[in-house]
Design a protein around this motif. Structure first.
Motif, PDB file in Angstrom:
ATOM      1  N   ILE A   1       0.837  -1.200   0.000  1.00 13.61           N
ATOM      2  CA  ILE A   1       0.000   0.000   0.000  1.00 13.61           C
ATOM      3  C   ILE A   1       0.874   1.252   0.000  1.00 13.61           C
ATOM      4  CG2 ILE A   1      -1.719   1.320   1.291  1.00 13.61           C
ATOM      5  CD1 ILE A   1      -2.931  -1.272   2.243  1.00 13.61           C
ATOM      6  N   SER A   2       1.896   1.273   0.857  1.00  9.14           N
ATOM      7  CA  SER A   2       2.784   2.442   0.903  1.00  9.14           C
ATOM      8  C   SER A   2       3.565   2.602  -0.393  1.00  9.14           C
ATOM      9  CB  SER A   2       3.743   2.317   2.090  1.00  9.14           C
ATOM     10  OG  SER A   2       4.512   1.138   1.997  1.00  9.14           O
ATOM     11  N   GLU A   3       3.785   1.482  -1.105  1.00  9.63           N
ATOM     12  CA  GLU A   3       4.509   1.539  -2.376  1.00  9.63           C
ATOM     13  C   GLU A   3       3.596   1.887  -3.547  1.00  9.63           C
ATOM     14  OE1 GLU A   3       6.275  -2.300  -2.647  1.00  9.63           O
ATOM     15  OE2 GLU A   3       7.603  -1.992  -0.923  1.00  9.63           O
ATOM     16  N   GLY A   4       2.289   1.979  -3.295  1.00  5.95           N
ATOM     17  CA  GLY A   4       1.344   2.343  -4.353  1.00  5.95           C
ATOM     18  C   GLY A   4       0.915   1.189  -5.238  1.00  5.95           C
ATOM     19  N   ILE A   5       1.310  -0.029  -4.893  1.00 10.13           N
ATOM     20  CA  ILE A   5       0.921  -1.199  -5.697  1.00 10.13           C
ATOM     21  C   ILE A   5      -0.530  -1.574  -5.407  1.00 10.13           C
ATOM     22  CG2 ILE A   5       1.408  -3.635  -6.156  1.00 10.13           C
ATOM     23  CD1 ILE A   5       4.325  -3.060  -5.361  1.00 10.13           C
ATOM     24  N   VAL A   6      -0.915  -1.488  -4.141  1.00  9.52           N
ATOM     25  CA  VAL A   6      -2.287  -1.777  -3.707  1.00  9.52           C
ATOM     26  C   VAL A   6      -2.868  -0.500  -3.111  1.00  9.52           C
ATOM     27  CG1 VAL A   6      -3.710  -3.118  -2.099  1.00  9.52           C
ATOM     28  CG2 VAL A   6      -1.810  -4.215  -3.301  1.00  9.52           C
ATOM     29  N   SER A   7      -4.151  -0.246  -3.381  1.00 10.50           N
ATOM     30  CA  SER A   7      -4.817   0.943  -2.847  1.00 10.50           C
ATOM     31  C   SER A   7      -6.071   0.544  -2.085  1.00 10.50           C
ATOM     32  CB  SER A   7      -5.193   1.918  -3.971  1.00 10.50           C
ATOM     33  OG  SER A   7      -4.040   2.383  -4.641  1.00 10.50           O
ATOM     34  N   VAL A   8      -6.394   1.323  -1.067  1.00 14.34           N
ATOM     35  CA  VAL A   8      -7.628   1.108  -0.305  1.00 14.34           C
ATOM     36  C   VAL A   8      -8.718   1.959  -0.933  1.00 14.34           C
ATOM     37  CG1 VAL A   8      -8.761   1.336   1.933  1.00 14.34           C
ATOM     38  CG2 VAL A   8      -6.364   0.618   1.826  1.00 14.34           C
ATOM     39  N   TYR A   9      -9.802   1.314  -1.385  1.00 10.85           N
ATOM     40  CA  TYR A   9     -10.909   2.041  -2.007  1.00 10.85           C
ATOM     41  C   TYR A   9     -11.784   2.700  -0.936  1.00 10.85           C
ATOM     42  CZ  TYR A   9     -15.379   2.873  -4.314  1.00 10.85           C
ATOM     43  OH  TYR A   9     -16.542   3.451  -4.758  1.00 10.85           O
ATOM     44  N   LYS A  10     -12.163   1.906   0.077  1.00  6.64           N
ATOM     45  CA  LYS A  10     -13.051   2.443   1.114  1.00  6.64           C
ATOM     46  C   LYS A  10     -13.042   1.516   2.318  1.00  6.64           C
ATOM     47  CE  LYS A  10     -17.752   4.354   1.594  1.00  6.64           C
ATOM     48  NZ  LYS A  10     -19.073   4.491   0.926  1.00  6.64           N
ATOM     49  N   VAL A  11     -13.251   2.108   3.501  1.00  7.80           N
ATOM     50  CA  VAL A  11     -13.365   1.334   4.740  1.00  7.80           C
ATOM     51  C   VAL A  11     -14.657   1.743   5.439  1.00  7.80           C
ATOM     52  CG1 VAL A  11     -12.334   0.800   6.976  1.00  7.80           C
ATOM     53  CG2 VAL A  11     -10.854   1.228   5.009  1.00  7.80           C
ATOM     54  N   VAL A  12     -15.459   0.763   5.839  1.00 13.94           N
ATOM     55  CA  VAL A  12     -16.641   1.033   6.657  1.00 13.94           C
ATOM     56  C   VAL A  12     -16.526   0.187   7.912  1.00 13.94           C
ATOM     57  CG1 VAL A  12     -18.148   1.692   4.757  1.00 13.94           C
ATOM     58  CG2 VAL A  12     -17.983  -0.706   5.398  1.00 13.94           C
ATOM     59  N   ARG A  13     -17.165   0.669   8.977  1.00 13.09           N
ATOM     60  CA  ARG A  13     -16.903   0.007  10.256  1.00 13.09           C
ATOM     61  C   ARG A  13     -18.025   0.208  11.254  1.00 13.09           C
ATOM     62  NH1 ARG A  13     -12.272   1.770  14.639  1.00 13.09           N
ATOM     63  NH2 ARG A  13     -12.172  -0.210  15.765  1.00 13.09           N
ATOM     64  N   GLU A  14     -18.288  -0.810  12.046  1.00  9.10           N
ATOM     65  CA  GLU A  14     -19.059  -0.692  13.271  1.00  9.10           C
ATOM     66  C   GLU A  14     -18.095  -1.110  14.369  1.00  9.10           C
ATOM     67  OE1 GLU A  14     -22.936  -2.382  13.367  1.00  9.10           O
ATOM     68  OE2 GLU A  14     -23.624  -1.238  11.621  1.00  9.10           O
ATOM     69  N   ALA A  15     -17.521  -0.091  15.035  1.00 10.48           N
ATOM     70  CA  ALA A  15     -16.393  -0.304  15.938  1.00 10.48           C
ATOM     71  C   ALA A  15     -16.681  -1.380  16.985  1.00 10.48           C
ATOM     72  CB  ALA A  15     -16.034   1.008  16.628  1.00 10.48           C
ATOM     73  N   GLY A  16     -15.728  -2.290  17.107  1.00 10.16           N
ATOM     74  CA  GLY A  16     -15.829  -3.354  18.084  1.00 10.16           C
ATOM     75  C   GLY A  16     -16.479  -4.607  17.552  1.00 10.16           C
ATOM     76  N   TYR A  17     -17.123  -4.523  16.376  1.00 13.09           N
ATOM     77  CA  TYR A  17     -17.847  -5.671  15.834  1.00 13.09           C
ATOM     78  C   TYR A  17     -17.263  -6.138  14.488  1.00 13.09           C
ATOM     79  CZ  TYR A  17     -21.079  -4.164  19.447  1.00 13.09           C
ATOM     80  OH  TYR A  17     -21.613  -3.792  20.646  1.00 13.09           O
ATOM     81  N   ARG A  18     -17.307  -5.266  13.475  1.00 11.58           N
ATOM     82  CA  ARG A  18     -16.830  -5.691  12.157  1.00 11.58           C
ATOM     83  C   ARG A  18     -16.415  -4.486  11.320  1.00 11.58           C
ATOM     84  NH1 ARG A  18     -17.503 -10.297   8.966  1.00 11.58           N
ATOM     85  NH2 ARG A  18     -18.922 -11.223  10.490  1.00 11.58           N
ATOM     86  N   SER A  19     -15.371  -4.681  10.541  1.00 13.33           N
ATOM     87  CA  SER A  19     -14.943  -3.693   9.535  1.00 13.33           C
ATOM     88  C   SER A  19     -14.890  -4.369   8.181  1.00 13.33           C
ATOM     89  CB  SER A  19     -13.553  -3.130   9.870  1.00 13.33           C
ATOM     90  OG  SER A  19     -13.583  -2.333  11.027  1.00 13.33           O
TER      91      SER A  19
ATOM     92  N   ILE B   1     -13.157  -3.756   4.368  1.00 15.33           N
ATOM     93  CA  ILE B   1     -12.146  -2.968   3.659  1.00 15.33           C
ATOM     94  C   ILE B   1     -12.109  -3.411   2.198  1.00 15.33           C
ATOM     95  CG2 ILE B   1      -9.727  -2.267   3.622  1.00 15.33           C
ATOM     96  CD1 ILE B   1      -9.522  -3.207   6.537  1.00 15.33           C
ATOM     97  N   ALA B   2     -12.410  -2.490   1.286  1.00 15.09           N
ATOM     98  CA  ALA B   2     -12.352  -2.783  -0.146  1.00 15.09           C
ATOM     99  C   ALA B   2     -11.015  -2.295  -0.695  1.00 15.09           C
ATOM    100  CB  ALA B   2     -13.502  -2.105  -0.884  1.00 15.09           C
ATOM    101  N   VAL B   3     -10.289  -3.183  -1.360  1.00 19.45           N
ATOM    102  CA  VAL B   3      -8.972  -2.848  -1.904  1.00 19.45           C
ATOM    103  C   VAL B   3      -8.897  -3.227  -3.376  1.00 19.45           C
ATOM    104  CG1 VAL B   3      -7.799  -3.076   0.313  1.00 19.45           C
ATOM    105  CG2 VAL B   3      -8.037  -5.079  -1.140  1.00 19.45           C
TER     106      VAL B   3
ATOM    107  N   ILE C   1     -11.627  -8.402   4.302  1.00 20.98           N
ATOM    108  CA  ILE C   1     -10.861  -7.791   3.212  1.00 20.98           C
ATOM    109  C   ILE C   1     -11.450  -8.302   1.910  1.00 20.98           C
ATOM    110  CG2 ILE C   1      -8.598  -7.484   2.159  1.00 20.98           C
ATOM    111  CD1 ILE C   1      -8.566  -6.354   4.856  1.00 20.98           C
ATOM    112  N   LEU C   2     -11.884  -7.418   1.039  1.00 22.95           N
ATOM    113  CA  LEU C   2     -12.514  -7.843  -0.210  1.00 22.95           C
ATOM    114  C   LEU C   2     -12.023  -6.984  -1.368  1.00 22.95           C
ATOM    115  CD1 LEU C   2     -15.153  -5.671  -0.902  1.00 22.95           C
ATOM    116  CD2 LEU C   2     -15.690  -6.563   1.368  1.00 22.95           C
ATOM    117  N   LYS C   3     -12.223  -7.488  -2.561  1.00 17.60           N
ATOM    118  CA  LYS C   3     -11.720  -6.812  -3.762  1.00 17.60           C
ATOM    119  C   LYS C   3     -12.760  -5.850  -4.319  1.00 17.60           C
ATOM    120  CE  LYS C   3      -9.560  -7.804  -8.261  1.00 17.60           C
ATOM    121  NZ  LYS C   3      -9.178  -8.865  -9.207  1.00 17.60           N
ATOM    122  N   TYR C   4     -12.328  -4.629  -4.583  1.00 22.15           N
ATOM    123  CA  TYR C   4     -13.205  -3.649  -5.221  1.00 22.15           C
ATOM    124  C   TYR C   4     -13.309  -3.938  -6.706  1.00 22.15           C
ATOM    125  CZ  TYR C   4     -14.563   0.645  -7.575  1.00 22.15           C
ATOM    126  OH  TYR C   4     -15.173   1.541  -8.404  1.00 22.15           O
TER     127      TYR C   4
END
Length: 487
Positions: free
Chosen positions: A214-232, A234-236, A271-274
């Protein structure tokens, strides 16, 4: 070096202020005391020694013949005692001893100095931290009040409000706390950093720190949604075809994602693919549930139907609707989940097909439509079959038609004749092919005109109508004999 120079340098080191700012504060303090004593500070002049070893205070007065305001004016006779070259109308600076200021004036000056130093200190801290909003910072548990946790961040104090805490977490004195800076507030003693451990960006920054791709720009995070303490969720996505974005985030044997889960005290993470195709993205967003089909009910309103096996229904919905709720936020679509049995009772006569057809073939000249060029864009198409064809290099609709004709489509593993027939049916119902471009039409028209011109100079056999030329004596078709005569 005098005590003043030492004091100024000590203040500069303690408060992190520049010597110039401290000098300005000292000058303001002296002028405040001067004003308290003489009623005005307009004619107060403060001068510092170059090495800051001393400070001198002067009262600038105008030389007059007959003093009206002693604080601003001085008699010529008195001025001549200080300088033999002065005359009426000149200004003269007269040294003032600050020790002669009134006690109340000194108290006022001290208060102003204290206030000035505090304000400059707060401004410096604020400027230092204002650009850090949205960054992660580490501190240590200090105390708790009304559910809010106060964190020692070194020079400043942080506050982790109860509403920004994860229900999974609890802390004790001295515990290390990593959190996201979301706001900065000025207080009487400095500034307070407002922290959060429930913000989706906290999860995003945490996983970005764990995944070098991610820091190298090879993979990018599209969006993150969350209900804290239960589930997040992450679309990449990957910026390189040969890199699996999900695999990169999970890491070898899951070490990367496990580090993030530990930081979140065991919170579940998907973790899922956008994918730009909403059919595929919605299907991925409902993971870990299995989705057999996604039907777009209304593309304009972003309403979709996800069809799942009976065994995956509760998983797709999630506890108290949590999974589908997060999927809705991740995709920005309103997703209705039905089992295959429930979907069988609905009229799905190709909801996708109908909506797409209305958009494609609306006769209104003002209405625009999106051109369909690939198999996966076809409304109602089985996305799994489309994906298999794409992997085999059959993505474009024209490629698919050619592959059907030469038999390569049926050779794709996992694709059968029924699948091909279903896709053909959707193409016939929804896609209109343009056989020739405007340039080709113009060319044909030109060619036709030339043929008409040529026809005027052509001759035909009187027996069978076959085209003949002037150098012929017999018809090449029927063998009739003829002679050309000039008129």
């Amino acid at each position: 070096m005098s005590e003043m120079a030492d004091a100024i340098r000590a203040l500069a080191a303690e408060k992190g202020l520049s010597e110039d700012s401290i000098r300005q504060t000292v000058e303001n303090t002296i002028k405040a005391a001067y004003k308290k004593t003489f009623g005005t500070s307009d004619n107060c002049i403060v001068k510092f020694a170059d090495d800051m070893s001393d400070v001198m205070v002067y009262s600038r007065k105008t030389i007059v013949d007959g003093v009206y305001d002693p604080s601003q004016e001085i008699e010529l006779e008195e001025a001549l005692k200080l300088s033999s070259e002065c005359e009426i109308g000149d200004e003269i600076d007269i040294l003032v001893d600050p020790h002669n200021f009134e006690r109340s004036a000194v108290t006022t000056g001290k208060q102003m100095a204290h206030q000035g130093f505090n304000e400059r200190y707060k401004d410096n801290l604020y400027n230092e931290y204002k650009d850090k909003i949205g960054q992660i910072i580490i501190g240590y548990y200090q105390r708790e009040r009304n559910g809010n946790i106060f964190v020692d961040l070194g020079k400043v104090e942080g506050m982790l409000p109860q509403k920004f805490q994860s229900p999974r977490e609890s802390y004790g004195k001295g515990d290390r706390i990593k959190a996201l800076i979301v706001d900065i507030k000025k207080t009487n003693t400095g500034i307070q950093i407002v922290l959060s451990r429930s913000d989706p960006k906290f999860v995003q920054d945490t996983i970005e720190n764990e995944v070098p791709e991610i820091s190298e720009g090879i993979v990018s995070v599209y969006k993150v949604v969350r209900e804290a303490g239960y589930r997040s969720k992450i679309a990449v996505y990957s910026n390189k075809i040969d890199v699996d974005p999900v695999g990169a985030c999970v890491g070898p044997k899951g070490v990367r994602i496990q580090a993030v889960i530990r930081e979140l005290e065991g919170e579940k993470i998907d973790i899922l693919k956008y994918d730009e195709d909403p059919h595929v993205f919605i299907k991925n967003a409902l993971s870990p549930a299995e989705v057999t089909q996604v039907v777009i009910r209304d593309a304009e309103k972003k309403e979709a139907l996800a069809i799942v096996p009976e065994s995956s229904f509760s998983l797709a919905i999630g506890k108290q609707g949590q999974n589908v709720r997060l999927a809705n936020r991740l995709c920005d679509w309103l997703i209705d989940v039905k089992t295959e049995e429930q979907a069988a009772e609905l009229d799905l006569t190709e909801t996708d097909t109908r909506k797409a057809a209305e958009s494609l073939f609306n006769e209104s000249a003002e209405e625009s439509y999106e051109e369909i060029t690939t198999v996966s864009q076809l409304p109602g198409v089985n996305q799994d079959i489309a994906a298999l064809l794409k992997e085999a290099g059959i993505d474009d609709i024209e490629q698919f038609m050619a592959a059907v004709e030469d038999g390569t489509a049926i050779k794709v593993q996992g694709v059968n004749a029924d699948d091909i027939e279903a896709i053909n049916k959707i193409i016939n119902e929804n896609v209109e092919f343009e056989d020739e471009s405007e340039e080709e039409a113009v060319a044909e028209e030109t060619e036709s005109s030339e043929e008409v011109q040529d026809d005027e100079d052509c001759y035909y056999c009187p027996e069978c109508g076959e085209k003949i030329t002037l150098d012929m004596t017999h018809c090449p078709k029927c063998g009739a004999e003829f002679v050309f005569e000039e008129e």
